[in-house]
Write a protein that holds these residues in place. Structure first.
Motif, PDB file in Angstrom:
ATOM      1  N   GLU A 162     -59.476  31.879  34.677  1.00 39.15           N
ATOM      2  CA  GLU A 162     -59.286  30.977  35.817  1.00 39.15           C
ATOM      3  C   GLU A 162     -58.617  31.698  36.978  1.00 39.15           C
ATOM      4  O   GLU A 162     -59.019  31.548  38.135  1.00 39.15           O
ATOM      5  CB  GLU A 162     -58.456  29.760  35.396  1.00 39.15           C
ATOM      6  CG  GLU A 162     -59.169  28.851  34.416  1.00 39.15           C
ATOM      7  CD  GLU A 162     -58.243  27.822  33.784  1.00 39.15           C
ATOM      8  OE1 GLU A 162     -58.763  26.752  33.410  1.00 39.15           O
ATOM      9  OE2 GLU A 162     -57.031  28.086  33.653  1.00 39.15           O
ATOM     10  N   MET A 221     -51.497  27.117  40.590  1.00 38.89           N
ATOM     11  CA  MET A 221     -52.364  26.514  39.575  1.00 38.89           C
ATOM     12  C   MET A 221     -51.548  25.837  38.473  1.00 38.89           C
ATOM     13  O   MET A 221     -51.944  24.799  37.951  1.00 38.89           O
ATOM     14  CB  MET A 221     -53.309  27.567  38.989  1.00 38.89           C
ATOM     15  CG  MET A 221     -54.345  28.061  39.989  1.00 38.89           C
ATOM     16  SD  MET A 221     -55.323  29.449  39.377  1.00 38.89           S
ATOM     17  CE  MET A 221     -56.414  28.607  38.239  1.00 38.89           C
ATOM     18  N   ARG A 222     -50.403  26.426  38.136  1.00 38.78           N
ATOM     19  CA  ARG A 222     -49.536  25.831  37.118  1.00 38.78           C
ATOM     20  C   ARG A 222     -49.059  24.450  37.578  1.00 38.78           C
ATOM     21  O   ARG A 222     -49.042  23.505  36.799  1.00 38.78           O
ATOM     22  CB  ARG A 222     -48.345  26.744  36.844  1.00 38.78           C
ATOM     23  CG  ARG A 222     -47.488  26.279  35.686  1.00 38.78           C
ATOM     24  CD  ARG A 222     -46.255  27.132  35.457  1.00 38.78           C
ATOM     25  NE  ARG A 222     -46.591  28.527  35.235  1.00 38.78           N
ATOM     26  CZ  ARG A 222     -45.866  29.548  35.665  1.00 38.78           C
ATOM     27  NH1 ARG A 222     -44.759  29.330  36.349  1.00 38.78           N
ATOM     28  NH2 ARG A 222     -46.223  30.789  35.420  1.00 38.78           N
ATOM     29  N   CYS A 223     -48.703  24.350  38.856  1.00 39.49           N
ATOM     30  CA  CYS A 223     -48.239  23.063  39.390  1.00 39.49           C
ATOM     31  C   CYS A 223     -49.376  22.044  39.449  1.00 39.49           C
ATOM     32  O   CYS A 223     -49.193  20.883  39.090  1.00 39.49           O
ATOM     33  CB  CYS A 223     -47.641  23.249  40.780  1.00 39.49           C
ATOM     34  SG  CYS A 223     -46.081  24.132  40.773  1.00 39.49           S
ATOM     35  N   SER A 224     -50.541  22.478  39.903  1.00 38.45           N
ATOM     36  CA  SER A 224     -51.653  21.534  40.066  1.00 38.45           C
ATOM     37  C   SER A 224     -52.297  21.137  38.731  1.00 38.45           C
ATOM     38  O   SER A 224     -52.717  20.000  38.561  1.00 38.45           O
ATOM     39  CB  SER A 224     -52.714  22.113  41.005  1.00 38.45           C
ATOM     40  OG  SER A 224     -53.346  23.229  40.422  1.00 38.45           O
ATOM     41  N   MET A 225     -52.365  22.066  37.781  1.00 33.26           N
ATOM     42  CA  MET A 225     -53.033  21.784  36.509  1.00 33.26           C
ATOM     43  C   MET A 225     -52.067  21.282  35.438  1.00 33.26           C
ATOM     44  O   MET A 225     -52.492  20.744  34.425  1.00 33.26           O
ATOM     45  CB  MET A 225     -53.748  23.043  35.986  1.00 33.26           C
ATOM     46  CG  MET A 225     -54.861  23.498  36.902  1.00 33.26           C
ATOM     47  SD  MET A 225     -55.728  25.049  36.513  1.00 33.26           S
ATOM     48  CE  MET A 225     -55.142  25.613  34.997  1.00 33.26           C
ATOM     49  N   GLY A 226     -50.769  21.511  35.636  1.00 33.47           N
ATOM     50  CA  GLY A 226     -49.785  21.089  34.652  1.00 33.47           C
ATOM     51  C   GLY A 226     -49.739  21.967  33.415  1.00 33.47           C
ATOM     52  O   GLY A 226     -49.173  21.592  32.397  1.00 33.47           O
ATOM     53  N   ARG A 227     -50.351  23.144  33.498  1.00 36.37           N
ATOM     54  CA  ARG A 227     -50.344  24.085  32.376  1.00 36.37           C
ATOM     55  C   ARG A 227     -50.503  25.497  32.932  1.00 36.37           C
ATOM     56  O   ARG A 227     -50.795  25.690  34.102  1.00 36.37           O
ATOM     57  CB  ARG A 227     -51.463  23.782  31.392  1.00 36.37           C
ATOM     58  CG  ARG A 227     -52.848  23.947  31.980  1.00 36.37           C
ATOM     59  CD  ARG A 227     -53.953  23.761  30.930  1.00 36.37           C
ATOM     60  NE  ARG A 227     -55.253  23.775  31.531  1.00 36.37           N
ATOM     61  CZ  ARG A 227     -55.946  24.859  31.892  1.00 36.37           C
ATOM     62  NH1 ARG A 227     -55.428  26.054  31.700  1.00 36.37           N
ATOM     63  NH2 ARG A 227     -57.139  24.763  32.420  1.00 36.37           N
ATOM     64  N   GLU A 228     -50.305  26.462  32.068  1.00 36.12           N
ATOM     65  CA  GLU A 228     -50.476  27.868  32.448  1.00 36.12           C
ATOM     66  C   GLU A 228     -51.978  28.166  32.573  1.00 36.12           C
ATOM     67  O   GLU A 228     -52.742  27.899  31.651  1.00 36.12           O
ATOM     68  CB  GLU A 228     -49.849  28.768  31.374  1.00 36.12           C
ATOM     69  CG  GLU A 228     -49.794  30.221  31.725  1.00 36.12           C
ATOM     70  CD  GLU A 228     -48.804  30.542  32.820  1.00 36.12           C
ATOM     71  OE1 GLU A 228     -49.097  31.471  33.592  1.00 36.12           O
ATOM     72  OE2 GLU A 228     -47.764  29.888  32.917  1.00 36.12           O
ATOM     73  N   PRO A 229     -52.424  28.694  33.718  1.00 37.40           N
ATOM     74  CA  PRO A 229     -53.851  29.014  33.863  1.00 37.40           C
ATOM     75  C   PRO A 229     -54.254  30.210  33.007  1.00 37.40           C
ATOM     76  O   PRO A 229     -53.431  31.081  32.718  1.00 37.40           O
ATOM     77  CB  PRO A 229     -54.003  29.332  35.349  1.00 37.40           C
ATOM     78  CG  PRO A 229     -52.653  29.732  35.789  1.00 37.40           C
ATOM     79  CD  PRO A 229     -51.678  29.001  34.920  1.00 37.40           C
ATOM     80  N   ARG A 267     -50.973  31.808  40.337  1.00 40.60           N
ATOM     81  CA  ARG A 267     -50.546  31.329  39.021  1.00 40.60           C
ATOM     82  C   ARG A 267     -49.581  30.158  39.180  1.00 40.60           C
ATOM     83  O   ARG A 267     -49.726  29.131  38.527  1.00 40.60           O
ATOM     84  CB  ARG A 267     -49.885  32.459  38.244  1.00 40.60           C
ATOM     85  CG  ARG A 267     -49.269  31.990  36.932  1.00 40.60           C
ATOM     86  CD  ARG A 267     -48.529  33.097  36.227  1.00 40.60           C
ATOM     87  NE  ARG A 267     -49.480  33.844  35.420  1.00 40.60           N
ATOM     88  CZ  ARG A 267     -49.279  35.063  34.966  1.00 40.60           C
ATOM     89  NH1 ARG A 267     -48.165  35.685  35.245  1.00 40.60           N
ATOM     90  NH2 ARG A 267     -50.178  35.654  34.228  1.00 40.60           N
ATOM     91  N   ARG A 292     -60.305  32.558  40.737  1.00 40.60           N
ATOM     92  CA  ARG A 292     -59.678  32.146  41.990  1.00 40.60           C
ATOM     93  C   ARG A 292     -59.323  33.341  42.872  1.00 40.60           C
ATOM     94  O   ARG A 292     -59.403  33.273  44.098  1.00 40.60           O
ATOM     95  CB  ARG A 292     -58.387  31.375  41.727  1.00 40.60           C
ATOM     96  CG  ARG A 292     -58.476  29.931  41.399  1.00 40.60           C
ATOM     97  CD  ARG A 292     -58.749  28.956  42.532  1.00 40.60           C
ATOM     98  NE  ARG A 292     -57.807  28.801  43.606  1.00 40.60           N
ATOM     99  CZ  ARG A 292     -56.742  28.031  43.591  1.00 40.60           C
ATOM    100  NH1 ARG A 292     -56.417  27.357  42.512  1.00 40.60           N
ATOM    101  NH2 ARG A 292     -55.981  27.942  44.650  1.00 40.60           N
TER     102      ARG A 292
END
Length: 183
Positions: free
Chosen positions: A81, A69-77, A66, A85
């Motif tokens: 999702e 993914m939050r860092c890479s996507m810029g939002r809460e997964p 989490r 993963r």
């Protein structure tokens, strides 16, 4: 205490049955990890809600995913999702996450329980907390248990004991003071 001793004795007998002196290891060196493991497992099973190890591992992995993914996507997964993963069905993951939140909501005041019963805390702390609660006697131990572990309000406890909410508040206050002294 009897349950702890019984669990330790069973683990000791298990270790004795499998001990091989030809390996050149002392029995105590061989048996202690089995006994400690059995005691830790007993404490893990005796939490307000038992969560199997496999699910705990999945939840820990999901927490890491989490954040990643939050860092890479810029939002809460989303749960879908995360499940994809982690290799877990989204419905199962959603129920696991919901169960963990319910479990967190049912636990004592943050200061005491995080210190005494957190994942990092040893089983000794959990035993100390249970023993300290038992030593308080009735009604203090019952009120603290119902209030902080079962998640009941003071009014709900008052209805259960057929006393006023103010009386429950007094019992809670006295119980907390006694608990602080014990700990």
């Amino acid at each position: 205490m009897e349950e702890l001793i019984g669990e330790a004795e069973a683990a000791l007998l298990w270790a004795a049955a499998r001990f091989c002196p030809e390996r050149g290891v002392r029995f105590a060196t061989y048996a202690i990890p089995f006994v400690l493991g059995a005691l830790q497992d007993l404490c893990r099973r005796n939490t307000p809600l038992y969560v199997p190890r496999r699910e705990l591992r999945i939840l820990c992995a999901v927490d890491g995913l989490r954040e990643e993914m939050r860092c890479s996507m810029g939002r809460e997964p989303s749960v879908e999702e995360l499940g994809k993963r982690a290799g877990v069905q989204p419905e199962k993951l959603a129920s696991m996450l919901e169960g963990r939140e319910r479990m967190r909501a049912s636990v004592l005041s943050p200061a005491v329980v995080e210190e005494m019963c957190g994942e990092e805390a040893g089983f000794e702390n959990r035993i100390l907390l249970k023993d300290a609660l038992r030593s308080l006697g009735k009604p203090y131990a019952q009120v603290l248990w119902l209030r902080f572990f079962a998640g009941l309000t003071q009014n709900e406890i008052a209805n259960r004991f057929k006393v006023s909410q103010a009386q429950v508040s007094r019992w809670e206050k006295i119980g907390k003071e006694k608990l602080r002294e014990c700990l």
